[in-house]
Scaffold this motif. Structure first.
Motif, PDB file in Angstrom:
ATOM      1  N   VAL A   1      15.949  10.533  14.746  1.00  0.00           N
ATOM      2  CA  VAL A   1      17.361  10.356  14.423  1.00  0.00           C
ATOM      3  C   VAL A   1      17.855   8.963  14.778  1.00  0.00           C
ATOM      4  N   ARG A   2      17.139   8.257  15.638  1.00  0.00           N
ATOM      5  CA  ARG A   2      17.612   6.962  16.117  1.00  0.00           C
ATOM      6  C   ARG A   2      17.517   5.882  15.049  1.00  0.00           C
ATOM      7  N   ARG A   3      18.555   5.033  15.017  1.00  0.00           N
ATOM      8  CA  ARG A   3      18.573   3.853  14.158  1.00  0.00           C
ATOM      9  C   ARG A   3      18.820   2.661  15.079  1.00  0.00           C
ATOM     10  N   TRP A   4      17.854   1.760  15.136  1.00  0.00           N
ATOM     11  CA  TRP A   4      17.894   0.686  16.114  1.00  0.00           C
ATOM     12  C   TRP A   4      18.642  -0.522  15.556  1.00  0.00           C
ATOM     13  N   PRO A   5      19.480  -1.145  16.387  1.00  0.00           N
ATOM     14  CA  PRO A   5      20.214  -2.338  15.941  1.00  0.00           C
ATOM     15  C   PRO A   5      19.281  -3.535  15.788  1.00  0.00           C
ATOM     16  N   GLY A   6      19.717  -4.475  14.976  1.00  0.00           N
ATOM     17  CA  GLY A   6      18.906  -5.662  14.687  1.00  0.00           C
ATOM     18  C   GLY A   6      18.956  -5.958  13.201  1.00  0.00           C
ATOM     19  N   THR A   7      17.905  -6.563  12.685  1.00  0.00           N
ATOM     20  CA  THR A   7      17.867  -6.907  11.262  1.00  0.00           C
ATOM     21  C   THR A   7      16.556  -6.451  10.631  1.00  0.00           C
ATOM     22  N   ILE A   8      16.655  -5.497   9.718  1.00  0.00           N
ATOM     23  CA  ILE A   8      15.484  -5.092   8.921  1.00  0.00           C
ATOM     24  C   ILE A   8      15.228  -6.182   7.886  1.00  0.00           C
ATOM     25  N   ARG A   9      13.970  -6.538   7.735  1.00  0.00           N
ATOM     26  CA  ARG A   9      13.622  -7.586   6.777  1.00  0.00           C
ATOM     27  C   ARG A   9      12.585  -7.088   5.775  1.00  0.00           C
ATOM     28  N   ALA A  10      12.770  -7.497   4.535  1.00  0.00           N
ATOM     29  CA  ALA A  10      11.788  -7.249   3.486  1.00  0.00           C
ATOM     30  C   ALA A  10      11.602  -8.533   2.700  1.00  0.00           C
ATOM     31  N   GLU A  11      10.389  -8.755   2.201  1.00  0.00           N
ATOM     32  CA  GLU A  11      10.111  -9.953   1.416  1.00  0.00           C
ATOM     33  C   GLU A  11       9.342  -9.575   0.149  1.00  0.00           C
ATOM     34  N   LEU A  12       9.874 -10.045  -0.989  1.00  0.00           N
ATOM     35  CA  LEU A  12       9.159  -9.932  -2.247  1.00  0.00           C
ATOM     36  C   LEU A  12       8.208 -11.124  -2.328  1.00  0.00           C
ATOM     37  N   LEU A  13       6.927 -10.856  -2.438  1.00  0.00           N
ATOM     38  CA  LEU A  13       5.899 -11.883  -2.354  1.00  0.00           C
ATOM     39  C   LEU A  13       5.453 -12.341  -3.742  1.00  0.00           C
ATOM     40  N   PRO A  14       4.756 -13.481  -3.844  1.00  0.00           N
ATOM     41  CA  PRO A  14       4.295 -13.960  -5.154  1.00  0.00           C
ATOM     42  C   PRO A  14       3.492 -12.894  -5.893  1.00  0.00           C
ATOM     43  N   PRO A  15       3.739 -12.737  -7.194  1.00  0.00           N
ATOM     44  CA  PRO A  15       3.098 -11.655  -7.950  1.00  0.00           C
ATOM     45  C   PRO A  15       1.606 -11.853  -8.165  1.00  0.00           C
ATOM     46  N   LEU A  16       0.901 -10.736  -8.263  1.00  0.00           N
ATOM     47  CA  LEU A  16      -0.497 -10.725  -8.674  1.00  0.00           C
ATOM     48  C   LEU A  16      -0.520 -10.578 -10.188  1.00  0.00           C
ATOM     49  N   GLN A  17      -1.175 -11.487 -10.865  1.00  0.00           N
ATOM     50  CA  GLN A  17      -1.183 -11.474 -12.321  1.00  0.00           C
ATOM     51  C   GLN A  17      -2.189 -10.464 -12.870  1.00  0.00           C
ATOM     52  N   PRO A  18      -2.000 -10.014 -14.107  1.00  0.00           N
ATOM     53  CA  PRO A  18      -2.932  -9.050 -14.708  1.00  0.00           C
ATOM     54  C   PRO A  18      -4.342  -9.618 -14.811  1.00  0.00           C
ATOM     55  N   GLY A  19      -5.326  -8.716 -14.892  1.00  0.00           N
ATOM     56  CA  GLY A  19      -6.701  -9.128 -15.153  1.00  0.00           C
ATOM     57  C   GLY A  19      -7.654  -9.022 -13.998  1.00  0.00           C
ATOM     58  N   LEU A  20      -7.188  -8.661 -12.810  1.00  0.00           N
ATOM     59  CA  LEU A  20      -8.080  -8.550 -11.663  1.00  0.00           C
ATOM     60  C   LEU A  20      -8.872  -7.242 -11.722  1.00  0.00           C
ATOM     61  N   SER A  21     -10.075  -7.267 -11.166  1.00  0.00           N
ATOM     62  CA  SER A  21     -10.845  -6.032 -11.045  1.00  0.00           C
ATOM     63  C   SER A  21     -10.182  -5.120 -10.022  1.00  0.00           C
ATOM     64  N   ARG A  22     -10.567  -3.871 -10.018  1.00  0.00           N
ATOM     65  CA  ARG A  22      -9.963  -2.919  -9.077  1.00  0.00           C
ATOM     66  C   ARG A  22     -10.173  -3.369  -7.632  1.00  0.00           C
ATOM     67  N   THR A  23     -11.402  -3.783  -7.317  1.00  0.00           N
ATOM     68  CA  THR A  23     -11.701  -4.186  -5.941  1.00  0.00           C
ATOM     69  C   THR A  23     -10.878  -5.395  -5.527  1.00  0.00           C
ATOM     70  N   ASP A  24     -10.822  -6.410  -6.401  1.00  0.00           N
ATOM     71  CA  ASP A  24     -10.070  -7.617  -6.075  1.00  0.00           C
ATOM     72  C   ASP A  24      -8.579  -7.327  -5.989  1.00  0.00           C
ATOM     73  N   PHE A  25      -8.081  -6.519  -6.911  1.00  0.00           N
ATOM     74  CA  PHE A  25      -6.659  -6.228  -6.929  1.00  0.00           C
ATOM     75  C   PHE A  25      -6.223  -5.524  -5.649  1.00  0.00           C
ATOM     76  N   ILE A  26      -6.916  -4.447  -5.290  1.00  0.00           N
ATOM     77  CA  ILE A  26      -6.536  -3.689  -4.099  1.00  0.00           C
ATOM     78  C   ILE A  26      -6.653  -4.560  -2.854  1.00  0.00           C
ATOM     79  N   ALA A  27      -7.715  -5.365  -2.785  1.00  0.00           N
ATOM     80  CA  ALA A  27      -7.913  -6.219  -1.617  1.00  0.00           C
ATOM     81  C   ALA A  27      -6.796  -7.249  -1.498  1.00  0.00           C
ATOM     82  N   ARG A  28      -6.423  -7.872  -2.614  1.00  0.00           N
ATOM     83  CA  ARG A  28      -5.370  -8.886  -2.574  1.00  0.00           C
ATOM     84  C   ARG A  28      -4.009  -8.262  -2.298  1.00  0.00           C
TER      85      ARG A  28
END
Length: 259
Positions: A194-221
């Motif tokens: 139930v607790r909500r702690w004071p401060g600042t929650i932060r989120a960052e939208l990061l540079p996009p991964l472009q199409p064309g990666l293999s499954r292994t590379d995509f998940i890893a990146r």
């Protein structure tokens, strides 16, 4: 004081949500989609305002310049309900992929259907993916962004990441860039607490991964981008607000789901 402010937030948060859902219910299904989005985003903004004023928890989302123009997939770390209400105002017309149980909540489920959210039956595991892809293709054709939580459920800060196949299947089928989202919301808005702690929650939208990666590379990146930056945000929260990940305890359901 912390527990009193947290309880007060819970009361105000749910009252605000319920009242707005009921107030707009008579008109919500008859107005344009643009006006409907305005109502939904206002609900999200008002929730963040209540969080700041009542609980003392500020919200900061950065990296909007990394959102591509047009369709994209937004793949976010999922630690609490905060990222849903925080991401909503940042996107034009997002389609969230959510668990089907949410669609059964009275009134809320009707709103979610009106806004064309995509429910997924997690009990079907991989069997639910074809229907998800079909709905996602339709949403992208309407110019919407797809929002998915790659781990499939809320994960406590500090827990080992477990990226599921659904995010890659979307990436492969839609041929769209994927924008990773790192955050530290679980420190301030912990699950099953139930607790909500004071401060600042932060989120960052990061540079996009472009199409064309293999499954292994995509998940890893994807995992490296989200986890590396999320760890940095956790460290910043400890330095600035004195918060650190709490001991992680998995339920039997969570253990089964990760096996």
């Amino acid at each position: 004081m912390l527990i009193l402010r947290s309880i007060a937030f819970q009361i105000c948060f749910y009252l605000n949500l319920i009242l707005q859902l009921l107030i707009f219910l008579p008109i919500f299904f008859f107005i344009s989609e643009e006006r409907a989005w305005g109502i939904v985003k206002n609900m999200a903004r008002s929730s963040l305002w209540i969080l700041r004023v009542v609980a003392g928890t500020h919200s900061k989302v950065e990296g909007q310049e990394n959102l591509p123009k047009g369709g994209c997939i937004v793949a976010a770390k999922h630690q609490s309900f905060w990222e849903i209400i925080a991401l909503l105002p940042q996107l034009d017309s997002p389609t969230f992929i959510l668990k089907k149980e949410l669609m059964s909540i009275p009134v809320f489920g009707q709103y979610a259907r009106r806004m064309k959210m995509i429910p997924i039956d997690r009990s079907k595991r991989g069997g639910a993916i074809p229907a998800m892809l079909e709905e996602a293709k339709r949403s992208v054709g309407e110019g919407r962004q797809i929002v998915i939580f790659p781990e499939g459920t809320r994960v406590a800060p500090g827990a080992a990441p477990d990226y599921r196949q659904g995010v890659y299947r979307l990436y492969e089928a839609l041929d769209l860039p994927v924008v990773p989202v790192a955050l530290n919301s679980g420190l301030y808005w912990p699950r099953k607490d139930v607790r909500r702690w004071p401060g600042t929650i932060r989120a960052e939208l990061l540079p996009p991964l472009q199409p064309g990666l293999s499954r292994t590379d995509f998940i890893a990146r994807l995992r490296d981008a989200i986890e590396t930056r999320s760890e940095a945000l956790l460290a910043e929260a400890e330095r600035v607000d004195g918060l650190r990940p709490r001991p992680v305890r998995q339920t039997a359901e969570e253990v089964e789901g990760s096996s």
